[in-house]
Design a protein around this motif. Structure first.
Motif, PDB file in Angstrom:
ATOM      1  N   LEU A 139      47.894  13.341  14.294  1.00 59.17           N
ATOM      2  CA  LEU A 139      49.318  13.028  14.163  1.00 59.17           C
ATOM      3  C   LEU A 139      50.104  13.863  15.165  1.00 59.17           C
ATOM      4  O   LEU A 139      49.820  15.047  15.348  1.00 59.17           O
ATOM      5  N   GLU A 140      51.088  13.244  15.775  1.00 63.52           N
ATOM      6  CA  GLU A 140      52.053  13.923  16.638  1.00 63.52           C
ATOM      7  C   GLU A 140      53.392  13.837  15.916  1.00 63.52           C
ATOM      8  O   GLU A 140      53.911  12.739  15.684  1.00 63.52           O
ATOM      9  N   VAL A 141      53.930  14.986  15.531  1.00 66.14           N
ATOM     10  CA  VAL A 141      55.161  15.035  14.740  1.00 66.14           C
ATOM     11  C   VAL A 141      56.175  15.917  15.471  1.00 66.14           C
ATOM     12  O   VAL A 141      55.844  17.018  15.906  1.00 66.14           O
ATOM     13  N   PRO A 142      57.431  15.449  15.601  1.00 63.33           N
ATOM     14  CA  PRO A 142      58.449  16.279  16.262  1.00 63.33           C
ATOM     15  C   PRO A 142      58.674  17.588  15.516  1.00 63.33           C
ATOM     16  O   PRO A 142      58.817  17.603  14.288  1.00 63.33           O
ATOM     17  N   GLY A 143      58.717  18.673  16.267  1.00 69.77           N
ATOM     18  CA  GLY A 143      58.968  19.976  15.665  1.00 69.77           C
ATOM     19  C   GLY A 143      60.304  20.035  14.948  1.00 69.77           C
ATOM     20  O   GLY A 143      60.438  20.731  13.935  1.00 69.77           O
ATOM     21  N   SER A 144      61.279  19.290  15.434  1.00 61.47           N
ATOM     22  CA  SER A 144      62.605  19.291  14.808  1.00 61.47           C
ATOM     23  C   SER A 144      62.578  18.714  13.396  1.00 61.47           C
ATOM     24  O   SER A 144      63.481  18.976  12.604  1.00 61.47           O
ATOM     25  N   GLU A 145      61.528  17.952  13.064  1.00 64.12           N
ATOM     26  CA  GLU A 145      61.415  17.340  11.735  1.00 64.12           C
ATOM     27  C   GLU A 145      60.605  18.192  10.761  1.00 64.12           C
ATOM     28  O   GLU A 145      60.553  17.909   9.564  1.00 64.12           O
ATOM     29  N   LEU A 146      59.955  19.234  11.263  1.00 67.87           N
ATOM     30  CA  LEU A 146      59.101  20.041  10.400  1.00 67.87           C
ATOM     31  C   LEU A 146      59.849  20.708   9.242  1.00 67.87           C
ATOM     32  O   LEU A 146      59.313  20.755   8.132  1.00 67.87           O
ATOM     33  N   PRO A 147      61.071  21.200   9.425  1.00 68.05           N
ATOM     34  CA  PRO A 147      61.771  21.769   8.262  1.00 68.05           C
ATOM     35  C   PRO A 147      61.956  20.742   7.132  1.00 68.05           C
ATOM     36  O   PRO A 147      61.795  21.087   5.955  1.00 68.05           O
ATOM     37  N   ARG A 148      62.264  19.493   7.473  1.00 70.23           N
ATOM     38  CA  ARG A 148      62.397  18.454   6.428  1.00 70.23           C
ATOM     39  C   ARG A 148      61.067  18.175   5.756  1.00 70.23           C
ATOM     40  O   ARG A 148      60.996  18.002   4.547  1.00 70.23           O
ATOM     41  N   LEU A 149      60.005  18.105   6.561  1.00 69.29           N
ATOM     42  CA  LEU A 149      58.672  17.860   6.012  1.00 69.29           C
ATOM     43  C   LEU A 149      58.293  18.993   5.053  1.00 69.29           C
ATOM     44  O   LEU A 149      57.862  18.746   3.927  1.00 69.29           O
ATOM     45  N   LEU A 150      58.485  20.233   5.483  1.00 63.56           N
ATOM     46  CA  LEU A 150      58.147  21.381   4.649  1.00 63.56           C
ATOM     47  C   LEU A 150      58.967  21.412   3.362  1.00 63.56           C
ATOM     48  O   LEU A 150      58.457  21.752   2.296  1.00 63.56           O
ATOM     49  N   ALA A 151      60.244  21.064   3.457  1.00 64.78           N
ATOM     50  CA  ALA A 151      61.111  21.078   2.275  1.00 64.78           C
ATOM     51  C   ALA A 151      60.667  20.065   1.225  1.00 64.78           C
ATOM     52  O   ALA A 151      60.937  20.243   0.029  1.00 64.78           O
ATOM     53  N   ALA A 152      59.964  19.025   1.645  1.00 63.99           N
ATOM     54  CA  ALA A 152      59.523  17.981   0.724  1.00 63.99           C
ATOM     55  C   ALA A 152      58.183  18.303   0.054  1.00 63.99           C
ATOM     56  O   ALA A 152      57.764  17.587  -0.850  1.00 63.99           O
ATOM     57  N   LEU A 153      57.527  19.362   0.485  1.00 60.52           N
ATOM     58  CA  LEU A 153      56.220  19.720  -0.075  1.00 60.52           C
ATOM     59  C   LEU A 153      56.384  20.531  -1.355  1.00 60.52           C
ATOM     60  O   LEU A 153      57.320  21.328  -1.475  1.00 60.52           O
ATOM     61  N   PRO A 154      55.461  20.376  -2.304  1.00 59.16           N
ATOM     62  CA  PRO A 154      55.555  21.123  -3.567  1.00 59.16           C
ATOM     63  C   PRO A 154      55.030  22.553  -3.483  1.00 59.16           C
ATOM     64  O   PRO A 154      55.163  23.315  -4.441  1.00 59.16           O
ATOM     65  N   ASN A 155      54.469  22.921  -2.361  1.00 54.80           N
ATOM     66  CA  ASN A 155      53.818  24.223  -2.206  1.00 54.80           C
ATOM     67  C   ASN A 155      54.815  25.365  -2.028  1.00 54.80           C
ATOM     68  O   ASN A 155      55.828  25.198  -1.359  1.00 54.80           O
ATOM     69  N   ALA A 156      54.472  26.517  -2.606  1.00 52.97           N
ATOM     70  CA  ALA A 156      55.214  27.742  -2.292  1.00 52.97           C
ATOM     71  C   ALA A 156      54.991  28.011  -0.814  1.00 52.97           C
ATOM     72  O   ALA A 156      53.904  27.746  -0.276  1.00 52.97           O
TER      73      ALA A 156
END
Length: 161
Positions: A139-156
């Protein structure tokens, strides 16, 4: 569906649900950086390869250090962040708890009990390249979207370093 296929599906579903632009490519199995570099060139993938290290923190605690290619783990810092000295989990633990193949640990999509240690270098990259599980996919994912991706994860999540 195998655990590896489920992991892949969770990653793809998350990106779609969040409407995060991404590129998925299929290729030969990538289990080392030279192969990853060849795949990156062949498919003109942009960005930095991820490096995910699955750690055993205590008898029943695990964490995933999410960094970038070439980064080295600072074990003293990890001990401070996690409260006890971690060690690299065995291949059997990796597969049993994440579904991942050794040498191809996916950084995201895992059980909520697995703490994520996010290297600041990950958040600074223009694009992050990672396997969603199967070593034949990148997968190639824009770095600018990583904060949104991380915020959606259930992990500490802990910031590293």
């Amino acid at each position: 569906m195998t655990p590896l296929e489920s992991l892949c599906q969770r990653n793809l579903d998350l990106l779609r649900r969040l409407d995060i632009a991404h590129r998925l490519v299929e290729h030969e199995a990538v289990l080392d950086y030279p192969t990853a570099h060849a795949v990156r060139q062949r498919f003109a993938l942009r960005g930095v390869e991820s490096k995910s290290l699955f750690l055993r923190v205590a008898s029943q605690r695990h964490a995933m250090l999410v960094s970038v290619e070439g980064a080295r783990a600072d074990w003293a810092r990890l001990k401070t962040l996690l409260g006890s000295r971690p060690r690299i989990a065995s291949d059997e633990e990796l597969t049993a708890l994440t579904g991942c193949v050794p040498m191809c640990a996916c950084p995201f999509g895992h059980d909520a009990g697995i703490t994520l240690l996010i290297d600041r270098a990950v958040l600074a990259c223009d694009f992050l390249l990672y396997s969603p599980g199967p070593p034949e996919l990148t997968l190639e994912v824009p770095g600018s979207e990583l904060p949104r991706l991380l915020a959606a994860l259930p992990n500490a999540q802990l910031e590293y370093p």
